[in-house]
Design a protein around this motif. Structure first.
Motif, PDB file in Angstrom:
ATOM      1  N   UNK A 170      28.017  -4.263   9.328  1.00  0.00           N
ATOM      2  CA  UNK A 170      29.265  -4.396   8.592  1.00  0.00           C
ATOM      3  C   UNK A 170      29.252  -3.245   7.376  1.00  0.00           C
ATOM      4  N   UNK A 171      30.224  -2.594   7.106  1.00  0.00           N
ATOM      5  CA  UNK A 171      30.148  -1.609   6.240  1.00  0.00           C
ATOM      6  C   UNK A 171      31.667  -1.536   5.491  1.00  0.00           C
ATOM      7  N   UNK A 172      31.616  -0.759   4.393  1.00  0.00           N
ATOM      8  CA  UNK A 172      32.954  -0.706   3.677  1.00  0.00           C
ATOM      9  C   UNK A 172      33.225   0.667   3.325  1.00  0.00           C
ATOM     10  N   UNK A 173      34.531   0.965   2.789  1.00  0.00           N
ATOM     11  CA  UNK A 173      34.644   2.486   2.349  1.00  0.00           C
ATOM     12  C   UNK A 173      35.361   2.006   0.864  1.00  0.00           C
ATOM     13  N   UNK A 174      34.886   2.808  -0.001  1.00  0.00           N
ATOM     14  CA  UNK A 174      35.633   2.880  -1.475  1.00  0.00           C
ATOM     15  C   UNK A 174      36.737   3.304  -1.569  1.00  0.00           C
ATOM     16  N   UNK A 175      37.334   3.368  -2.690  1.00  0.00           N
ATOM     17  CA  UNK A 175      38.761   4.122  -3.050  1.00  0.00           C
ATOM     18  C   UNK A 175      38.725   5.605  -2.927  1.00  0.00           C
ATOM     19  N   UNK A 176      37.548   6.348  -3.038  1.00  0.00           N
ATOM     20  CA  UNK A 176      37.505   7.631  -2.919  1.00  0.00           C
ATOM     21  C   UNK A 176      37.225   8.078  -1.370  1.00  0.00           C
ATOM     22  N   UNK A 177      36.774   6.964  -0.445  1.00  0.00           N
ATOM     23  CA  UNK A 177      36.186   7.424   0.744  1.00  0.00           C
ATOM     24  C   UNK A 177      34.956   7.168   1.068  1.00  0.00           C
ATOM     25  N   UNK A 178      34.179   7.157   0.112  1.00  0.00           N
ATOM     26  CA  UNK A 178      32.799   7.044   0.384  1.00  0.00           C
ATOM     27  C   UNK A 178      32.270   5.800   1.249  1.00  0.00           C
ATOM     28  N   UNK A 179      31.405   6.130   2.184  1.00  0.00           N
ATOM     29  CA  UNK A 179      31.150   4.927   2.957  1.00  0.00           C
ATOM     30  C   UNK A 179      29.758   4.099   2.566  1.00  0.00           C
ATOM     31  N   UNK A 180      29.695   2.784   2.549  1.00  0.00           N
ATOM     32  CA  UNK A 180      28.490   2.023   2.247  1.00  0.00           C
ATOM     33  C   UNK A 180      27.981   1.337   3.497  1.00  0.00           C
ATOM     34  N   UNK A 181      26.860   1.410   4.196  1.00  0.00           N
ATOM     35  CA  UNK A 181      26.626   0.908   5.160  1.00  0.00           C
ATOM     36  C   UNK A 181      25.003   0.700   5.275  1.00  0.00           C
ATOM     37  N   UNK A 182      24.331  -0.101   6.263  1.00  0.00           N
ATOM     38  CA  UNK A 182      23.066  -0.245   6.238  1.00  0.00           C
ATOM     39  C   UNK A 182      22.410   0.959   6.877  1.00  0.00           C
ATOM     40  N   UNK A 183      21.307   1.410   6.336  1.00  0.00           N
ATOM     41  CA  UNK A 183      20.715   2.700   6.936  1.00  0.00           C
ATOM     42  C   UNK A 183      19.219   2.696   6.929  1.00  0.00           C
TER      43      UNK A 183
END
Length: 268
Positions: free
Chosen positions: A148-161
């Motif tokens: 599962x992952x998310x995108x912040x308001x500026x379009x940056x991606x946050x995900x397990x890596x």
């Protein structure tokens, strides 16, 4: 029921990816449940895994295809006003887990193995195109991969890596890593000026961890502090040249340089 991904729609109703029951379900305000989708073209879904509710109310979700009795190829779908549309299937030689949209809803991202795959999204037509790998960690030596992952308001991606929770730019540039053995999901929340980033972060010592992020979004105004629970220190890769900690937070936490890597800090 075997629920997996969860989201809240614009009417405040809970949307559930019921992996075990192989269905996309909505919990109504009176507590009753409505099955939004459990079949495509007469065949059972394999097991909805993750989802995102778009600004227009559409629900995008992945169907990963690991349940017994598979009837459909693994893919991802859009549910809108009672109509289920398959957007893509059988891609990158694997199945998709996490799914997210860009802030303008013109891009859609899916996690496939150790890759983040990006598509152009035409929401009006209900189609995707221009499949391409945005982030590829297949050659990374450290364990870890997106779920599962998310995108912040500026379009940056946050995900397990590899090695922890990765943060990348909209172009796929690796900005930094929150080091942790395993990351399965995360979410933003909280007031407009202080957002909470929560991750299902598993290690021998803890089953969960909460990170506090300052600023309108995790990369606003050069602020990039992530604060772990007080009992579990976490090393943070600095995504900006200087790490600015708001006074209100700096009084509550201890920050020191990681002796093994000067580009990291340890927060306790």
């Amino acid at each position: 029921v075997g629920s997996n991904g969860l989201a809240i729609d614009h009417q405040g109703r809970l949307i559930i990816c019921q992996h075990g029951n192989r269905a996309l379900v909505r919990v109504e305000k009176d507590g009753t449940r409505t099955t939004l989708a459990d079949r495509f073209e007469g065949k059972r879904l394999n097991g909805p895994n993750d989802l995102q509710v778009a600004k227009d109310g559409s629900i995008y979700f992945t169907d990963i295809g690991v349940m017994p009795g598979k009837e459909l190829p693994a893919g991802f779908y859009r549910w809108k006003n009672g109509t289920l549309t398959r957007l893509h299937a059988d891609f990158q030689g694997a199945f998709a887990t996490g799914i997210a949209l860009s802030p303008d809803a013109r891009k859609i991202y899916v996690a496939v193995g150790r890759k983040i795959v990006q598509f152009d999204l035409d929401a009006a037509a209900g189609t995707v195109s221009n499949e391409r790998v945005l982030v590829d960690m297949t050659t990374e030596k450290q364990p870890g991969q997106p779920d599962g992952f998310k995108v912040d308001r500026k379009g940056n991606l946050f995900f397990g890596g590899a090695g922890g929770l990765w943060i990348t730019s909209p172009e796929g540039k690796h900005l930094g890593t929150i080091r942790n053995p395993r990351n399965t999901n995360m979410a933003f929340g909280g007031a407009s000026k202080i957002n909470f980033l929560t991750g299902m972060l598993q290690s021998p010592k803890t089953e969960g961890m909460t990170f506090l992020v300052a600023g309108d979004s995790p990369t606003d105004q050069g602020n990039f502090p992530f604060v772990s629970s007080k009992t579990i220190p976490v090393a943070i890769y600095k995504a900006v040249s200087s790490l600015k900690i708001p006074t209100a937070l700096s009084k509550k936490i201890t920050i020191k340089t990681d002796p093994d890597n000067k580009e990291n800090v340890i927060v306790a």
